[in-house]
Design an enzyme around this catalytic site. Structure first.
Site, PDB file in Angstrom:
ATOM      1  N   ASP A 413       0.872  -1.185   0.000  1.00  9.58           N
ATOM      2  CA  ASP A 413       0.000   0.000   0.000  1.00  9.58           C
ATOM      3  C   ASP A 413       0.909   1.235   0.000  1.00  9.58           C
ATOM      4  OD1 ASP A 413      -3.002   0.947   0.964  1.00  9.58           O
ATOM      5  OD2 ASP A 413      -1.412   2.247   1.719  1.00  9.58           O
ATOM      6  N   ASN A 421      -2.160  13.134  -3.480  1.00  3.56           N
ATOM      7  CA  ASN A 421      -3.344  13.595  -4.213  1.00  3.56           C
ATOM      8  C   ASN A 421      -3.670  15.029  -3.855  1.00  3.56           C
ATOM      9  OD1 ASN A 421      -4.148  11.597  -5.905  1.00  3.56           O
ATOM     10  ND2 ASN A 421      -5.443  10.564  -4.413  1.00  3.56           N
ATOM     11  N   ASP A 430      -2.473   9.574 -10.093  1.00  3.56           N
ATOM     12  CA  ASP A 430      -2.585   8.456 -11.036  1.00  3.56           C
ATOM     13  C   ASP A 430      -1.225   8.104 -11.622  1.00  3.56           C
ATOM     14  OD1 ASP A 430      -5.220   8.288 -10.566  1.00  3.56           O
ATOM     15  OD2 ASP A 430      -5.894   9.108 -12.492  1.00  3.56           O
ATOM     16  N   GLU A 456      -4.934   2.416  -3.853  1.00  7.74           N
ATOM     17  CA  GLU A 456      -3.476   2.501  -3.942  1.00  7.74           C
ATOM     18  C   GLU A 456      -2.858   1.257  -3.326  1.00  7.74           C
ATOM     19  OE1 GLU A 456      -5.088   3.368  -1.477  1.00  7.74           O
ATOM     20  OE2 GLU A 456      -3.954   4.059   0.231  1.00  7.74           O
TER      21      GLU A 456
HETATM   22  N1  LIG Z   1      -4.946   9.422  -7.841  1.00 10.90           N
HETATM   23  C1  LIG Z   1      -5.633   8.380  -7.366  1.00 10.90           C
HETATM   24  N2  LIG Z   1      -5.942   8.330  -6.067  1.00 10.90           N
HETATM   25  C2  LIG Z   1      -6.601   7.267  -5.578  1.00 10.90           C
HETATM   26  C3  LIG Z   1      -7.025   6.233  -6.409  1.00 10.90           C
HETATM   27  N3  LIG Z   1      -7.671   5.334  -5.649  1.00 10.90           N
HETATM   28  C4  LIG Z   1      -7.650   5.791  -4.357  1.00 10.90           C
HETATM   29  N4  LIG Z   1      -6.991   6.978  -4.324  1.00 10.90           N
HETATM   30  C5  LIG Z   1      -6.717   7.820  -3.164  1.00 10.90           C
HETATM   31  O1  LIG Z   1      -5.766   7.206  -2.302  1.00 10.90           O
HETATM   32  C6  LIG Z   1      -5.894   7.815  -1.021  1.00 10.90           C
HETATM   33  C7  LIG Z   1      -5.744   6.765   0.067  1.00 10.90           C
HETATM   34  O2  LIG Z   1      -5.636   7.465   1.289  1.00 10.90           O
HETATM   35  P1  LIG Z   1      -5.649   6.780   2.686  1.00 10.90           P
HETATM   36  O3  LIG Z   1      -6.412   5.480   2.590  1.00 10.90           O
HETATM   37  O4  LIG Z   1      -6.151   7.774   3.657  1.00 10.90           O
HETATM   38  O5  LIG Z   1      -4.181   6.392   2.981  1.00 10.90           O
HETATM   39  P2  LIG Z   1      -2.805   7.133   2.754  1.00 10.90           P
HETATM   40  O6  LIG Z   1      -2.942   8.589   2.586  1.00 10.90           O
HETATM   41  O7  LIG Z   1      -2.104   6.407   1.645  1.00 10.90           O
HETATM   42  O8  LIG Z   1      -2.054   6.894   4.104  1.00 10.90           O
HETATM   43  P3  LIG Z   1      -1.483   5.544   4.645  1.00 10.90           P
HETATM   44  O9  LIG Z   1      -2.077   4.413   3.818  1.00 10.90           O
HETATM   45  O10 LIG Z   1      -1.926   5.436   6.065  1.00 10.90           O
HETATM   46  O11 LIG Z   1      -0.029   5.637   4.479  1.00 10.90           O
HETATM   47  C8  LIG Z   1      -7.277   8.481  -0.990  1.00 10.90           C
HETATM   48  O12 LIG Z   1      -7.093   9.888  -1.029  1.00 10.90           O
HETATM   49  C9  LIG Z   1      -7.926   8.031  -2.306  1.00 10.90           C
HETATM   50  O13 LIG Z   1      -8.750   9.042  -2.866  1.00 10.90           O
HETATM   51  C10 LIG Z   1      -6.718   6.328  -7.814  1.00 10.90           C
HETATM   52  O14 LIG Z   1      -7.040   5.451  -8.637  1.00 10.90           O
HETATM   53  N5  LIG Z   1      -6.030   7.413  -8.249  1.00 10.90           N
END
Ligand SMILES: Nc1nc2c(ncn2[C@@H]2O[C@H](COP(=O)(O)OP(=O)(O)OP(=O)(O)O)[C@@H](O)[C@H]2O)c(=O)[nH]1
Length: 681
Positions: A413, A421, A430, A456
């Site tokens: 992850d 983002n 992306d 992600e």
């Molecule tokens: N650009 C993009 N963002 C995505 C996609 N799918 C999910 N996300 C974003 O990935 C982010 C995941 O955030 P969190 O689950 O809070 O986790 P994190 O910020 O990675 O923090 P940790 O996992 O705790 O390290 C969210 O803001 C989603 O909107 C995608 O296909 N493209």
């Protein structure tokens, strides 16, 4: 964009055009109208003045003519015989009514002087027989005004009025004449001294005599008028024109003239003033208008250059933002509405368009996701989707059950991806996901498969891989991602959870264990690998008659190398089990291939680490690696073609690779590696 298409240029051009139209209207319509009106007013005033002057002159002439007539009528004929009494009588009258400053004379009908007042020696002024008035006066009953002429000494211009003294029988007994200087105070001297404006003046003309009688310019007095054609102004007057108008003067300049008649003499009073002077107010107005125009243009340019950029800023800002969005340098998003005018309406329209585009994009994404689900691939990263993963896992579970091949799972992850983002936009996010997928793929072997598990989050399915190898591979992925630089973002990291499939464990339990390990990696500070050891690996459960046992003394201290050594032990044990079991060649072959590939990768990694540690015997060690690989490839080829017996393969693996090389040869570099780690650590 050419400058003339620039909206600022067009607005300034429009402003200048409006000013030019205003200037043209003022100069072509307004000023000529003002000039006409000024001419009317001034000409009216000039006509009044000329008429007044003409009446004044007429009055003066009439008074003198009437006086002469009255004197002639009242002169007692008996005095004609007594010149001295006559002179006295004349003197008394002359003093009572001093209209003839040059005196009054009485002449005999033959022209000889009879008496005069005042008494003076010499010829009486103007008393000449050739005087035009002398003959004229003998004829009518009325008094006569003669032609103006200079006195006999060529001095001052004189005017003579005369009347006949008649007896009871109407016979002319004598001629009485009064002589007055044209410059005499109260007569025509006023006309000479009066100016019209700054340089205009009057002319008193006798058309019958072709003579200037007097004028504001004294030099013209008694000068003949110029011949016809020389002075258009006089030509007008001579031609009988009375009134006012503009004409050219003899010096070529335009003049406003007004003509009035002196009825008693047929003379004309001509008042003229240079047009330049008359229209000076108009000229001043014209200059004022030009100054005003220049000031307006300058003011307008300054104002527009200050205000236009301010006024147009919302428009230019919106255009720039839209262009950036169109070029991909900025995320497509609604713009703030600067104000509620046309620009606001434009931005509002754009925002609606963006909203529609987003709607369409969402619909498209949903459709793509649907298609992905159907197609089995994630469109963004090219990784498999869950559906394909489940299919692949089914296949591997089948192999696991049949051949007891180890099966590992890595779940990863991206760390703090929400921040990426939020800071750089979804499009950049992306891009980061694509690059991470690329990094992972670069570390995988052919049979391994990458799945996009969710936003992600990714899963890597590793067939024929035990926990140690999977952890080593995960470590390799982690390092590769952390070292990868992404444009405009920099480096990102990911956390990893690793789990090997356990005996009688379901797919979902297995995935849940990898997920839990990933959670621990996140909890442990991110950018790290956590392997789950809670379930005993299924593949190790089945052992053959011959097994190689791992010993703690085989560990070099390098995590990756030790994991790989351990994995090779496991692989060899599995292969030995298969060789001693009833398994068919077709089932043993993949295990041999997997072992060969792991061996090659391990040797490569080992050489990299030893080189980095500056191991002096690296050359000799690498030669051993090449020899082992060549031998292994030859044996595998032979095994495929049934030329090599299982015993030869067994001897090579157990003895040459494990006992001789891993346990014996590799140990030689342990002290060097430990020392080098101590220096760098
Ligand atoms: N650009 C993009 N963002 C995505 C996609 N799918 C999910 N996300 C974003 O990935 C982010 C995941 O955030 P969190 O689950 O809070 O986790 P994190 O910020 O990675 O923090 P940790 O996992 O705790 O390290 C969210 O803001 C989603 O909107 C995608 O296909 N493209």
């Amino acid at each position: 964009m050419p400058f003339y298409q620039n909206i600022k240029f067009r607005l300034i051009g429009l402003g200048l055009l409006l000013i030019a139209i205003g200037v043209a209207a003022r100069h072509l319509v307004f000023l000529p109208a003002v000039q006409e009106r000024v001419q009317e007013v001034v000409a009216g005033a000039h006509v009044s003045i000329a008429t007044y002057v003409a009446h004044d002159i007429d009055h003066s002439i009439r008074m003198r003519r009437d006086l002469i007539r009255e004197l002639a009528d009242t002169l007692p004929p008996s005095l004609l015989a007594q010149p001295e009494d006559l002179a006295q009588w004349l003197g008394t009258r002359e003093r009572l009514n001093p209209l003839f400053d040059r005196g009054i004379l009485v002449l005999r009908p033959d022209g000889r002087l009879l008496a005069r007042s005042p008494l003076a020696d010499g010829a009486a002024p103007g008393a000449r027989l050739d005087a035009d008035w002398f003959d004229a006066v003998l004829q009518p009953e009325q008094a006569v005004i003669g032609k103006p002429r200079r006195d006999d000494a060529g001095g001052a211009p004189l005017l003579t009025g005369a009347a006949a003294v008649r007896g009871a029988d109407k016979r002319v007994l004598a001629v009485l004449a009064g002589v007055v200087s044209l410059e005499a105070p109260g007569f025509l001297d006023d006309l000479q001294q009066t100016r019209l404006g700054a340089s205009g003046g009057f002319l008193l003309v006798s058309p019958a005599d072709g003579l200037f009688i007097t004028a504001s310019d004294p030099a013209l007095a008694l000068q003949p008028t110029p011949p016809p054609g020389a002075d258009p102004l006089l030509d007008h007057a001579m031609a009988g024109y009375r009134g006012t108008g503009i004409t050219s003067r003899s010096d070529g300049a335009d003049a406003l003239f007004s003509i009035a008649a002196v009825p008693s003499t047929g003379w004309l009073v001509v008042a003229s003033a240079p047009a330049v002077e008359v229209f000076q107010p108009v000229e001043e107005l014209r200059r004022l208008l030009w100054r005003n125009t220049f000031a307006t243009v300058a003011g307008m340019l300054i104002l527009l250059s200050l205000l236009l950029p301010r006024m147009l800023r919302p428009l230019t800002d919106a255009a720039r933002s839209i262009r950036e969005m169109a070029d991909g340098g900025r995320e497509l998003a609604p713009l703030p509405i600067p104000r509620h005018d046309e620009v606001g309406a434009l931005v509002l329209g754009f925002n609606k368009l963006v909203a529609k585009l987003h709607e369409k994009e969402q619909a498209l994404l949903q459709t793509m996701a649907k298609l992905d689900r159907l197609a089995g691939t994630d469109a963004l990263t090219g990784a498999s989707n869950r559906r394909q993963f489940y299919e692949a896992v089914e296949h591997e579970l089948e192999r696991f059950r049949r051949y007891r091949r180890p099966l590992a799972l890595v779940m990863l992850d991206v760390d703090l991806f929400k921040t990426v983002n939020d800071r750089y936009g979804h499009a950049t996010g992306d891009l980061v996901l694509q690059q991470i997928a690329h990094c992972i793929r670069a570390t995988l072997r052919k049979p391994d498969s990458l799945t996009r598990w969710g936003g992600e989050e990714f899963l890597v399915l590793l067939p024929d891989t035990g926990l140690a190898s999977a952890a080593a591979l995960a470590e390799r992925m982690r390092a590769s991602i952390a070292a990868h630089h992404i444009d405009s973002v920099g480096c990102v990291t990911a956390s990893f959870g690793v789990a090997e499939l356990g005996e009688s464990e379901s797919r979902d339990e297995w995935v849940a264990r990898a997920d839990a390990a990933l959670y621990r990696a996140k909890q442990g500070g991110r950018n790290r690998v956590e392997a789950d050891h809670t379930v005993r690996p299924a593949a190790g459960a089945q052992t053959g008659p011959v097994q190689l046992n791992w010993d703690a003394s085989f560990e070099s201290g390098n995590g990756i190398l030790d994991a790989e050594h351990r994995d090779l032990f496991d692989e060899v044990n599995r292969l030995l089990s298969a060789l001693f079991s009833e398994a068919r060649d077709a089932e043993i072959q993949p295990a041999i291939d997997s072992l060969l590939e792991k061996l090659k990768r391990h040797f490569h990694d080992e050489e990299q680490f030893l080189q980095a540690a500056g191991y002096p015997e690296l050359g000799a060690h690498a030669v051993l690696h090449r020899a082992l690989i060549q031998r292994a490839e030859a044996l595998v080829d032979g095994f495929r073609s049934h030329r090599t017996e299982e015993r030869a393969l067994f001897t090579f693996l157990a003895h040459d690779v494990v006992a001789e090389h891993i346990v014996h040869e590799d140990r030689k570099y342990f002290p060097h590696l430990a020392a080098s780690a101590g220096i760098h650590g």
